[in-house]
Motif scaffolding. Structure first.
Motif, PDB file in Angstrom:
ATOM      1  N   GLU A 183      -1.703   4.304  16.034  1.00  0.00           N
ATOM      2  CA  GLU A 183      -1.519   3.343  14.775  1.00  0.00           C
ATOM      3  C   GLU A 183      -1.164   1.785  15.418  1.00  0.00           C
ATOM      4  O   GLU A 183      -1.838   0.881  14.888  1.00  0.00           O
ATOM      5  N   SER A 234       0.767  -1.271   0.050  1.00  0.00           N
ATOM      6  CA  SER A 234      -0.021   0.010   0.074  1.00  0.00           C
ATOM      7  C   SER A 234       0.886   1.320   0.132  1.00  0.00           C
ATOM      8  O   SER A 234       2.154   1.236   0.281  1.00  0.00           O
ATOM      9  N   ALA A 235       0.220   2.536  -0.277  1.00  0.00           N
ATOM     10  CA  ALA A 235       0.823   3.600  -0.507  1.00  0.00           C
ATOM     11  C   ALA A 235       1.408   4.109   1.117  1.00  0.00           C
ATOM     12  O   ALA A 235       2.443   4.923   1.020  1.00  0.00           O
ATOM     13  N   ILE A 236       0.451   3.880   2.069  1.00  0.00           N
ATOM     14  CA  ILE A 236       0.848   4.143   3.356  1.00  0.00           C
ATOM     15  C   ILE A 236       1.195   3.168   4.287  1.00  0.00           C
ATOM     16  O   ILE A 236       1.011   1.894   3.938  1.00  0.00           O
ATOM     17  N   GLY A 237       1.501   3.349   5.571  1.00  0.00           N
ATOM     18  CA  GLY A 237       1.691   2.475   6.381  1.00  0.00           C
ATOM     19  C   GLY A 237       3.029   2.299   6.764  1.00  0.00           C
ATOM     20  O   GLY A 237       4.064   2.363   6.013  1.00  0.00           O
ATOM     21  N   ASN A 245      -0.761   8.628  15.125  1.00  0.00           N
ATOM     22  CA  ASN A 245       0.437   8.259  15.108  1.00  0.00           C
ATOM     23  C   ASN A 245       0.418   7.684  16.545  1.00  0.00           C
ATOM     24  O   ASN A 245       1.607   6.657  16.817  1.00  0.00           O
ATOM     25  N   TYR A 255      -4.079  -0.146   2.716  1.00  0.00           N
ATOM     26  CA  TYR A 255      -3.944   0.245   4.059  1.00  0.00           C
ATOM     27  C   TYR A 255      -4.450   1.549   4.035  1.00  0.00           C
ATOM     28  O   TYR A 255      -3.525   2.354   3.562  1.00  0.00           O
ATOM     29  N   ASN A 256      -5.717   1.981   4.331  1.00  0.00           N
ATOM     30  CA  ASN A 256      -5.888   3.242   4.315  1.00  0.00           C
ATOM     31  C   ASN A 256      -6.938   4.042   5.494  1.00  0.00           C
ATOM     32  O   ASN A 256      -7.512   3.104   6.143  1.00  0.00           O
TER      33      ASN A 256
END
Length: 137
Positions: free
Chosen positions: A113, A12-15, A110, A55-56
């Motif tokens: 998470e 995924s782009a984030i994580g 943060n 993951y979003n």
């Protein structure tokens, strides 16, 4: 008698960088705690592989009279493959599993998470376990 759980990379782009390792360890933990299978690094009777596809975070529960979300939703999608060496068959082939958890939008993501990821890991790994071993009730 044995199970091999390959590392699940985060595509995924984030994580954070911990995401793939955390999920892989959670899957290994459930196999150790709920089966008598020995975890090995190669040539196992049951081989499990896959990746974290998505993951979003999306806003949910938009407050009346404003465009502000009261809650956000963290969602994770995982793709899983299994191979059974003893009967030379593929069980799951790019099978999708997903879970989400909602949290207060005013909370600093943060700081929570890792806890949220643990909840997602628990839900998804239990679903995977149930699918592999026929425990879908």
């Amino acid at each position: 008698k044995t199970v091999q759980i390959d590392y699940f990379p985060n595509l995924s782009a984030i994580g954070g960088p911990f995401l793939g390792a955390s999920f892989t360890e959670s899957l290994r933990d459930i196999m150790q705690s709920q089966t008598k299978l020995n975890i090995v690094s190669e040539n196992a009777d049951l081989q499990i592989s896959g990746n974290i596809k998505n993951y979003n975070i999306t806003p949910v529960n938009i407050q009346a009279g404003s465009e502000t979300a009261a809650q956000n939703r963290l969602k994770m999608n995982v793709s899983v493959n299994t191979y059974f060496k003893l009967n030379d068959s593929i069980g799951l082939n790019n099978s999708p599993f997903s879970a989400f958890v909602d949290y207060d939008a005013s909370t600093d993501f943060n700081t929570i998470e890792e806890q949220l990821v643990e909840e997602l890991n628990f839900q998804i790994t239990q679903d995977i376990f149930d699918k592999i071993f026929g425990g879908e009730w």
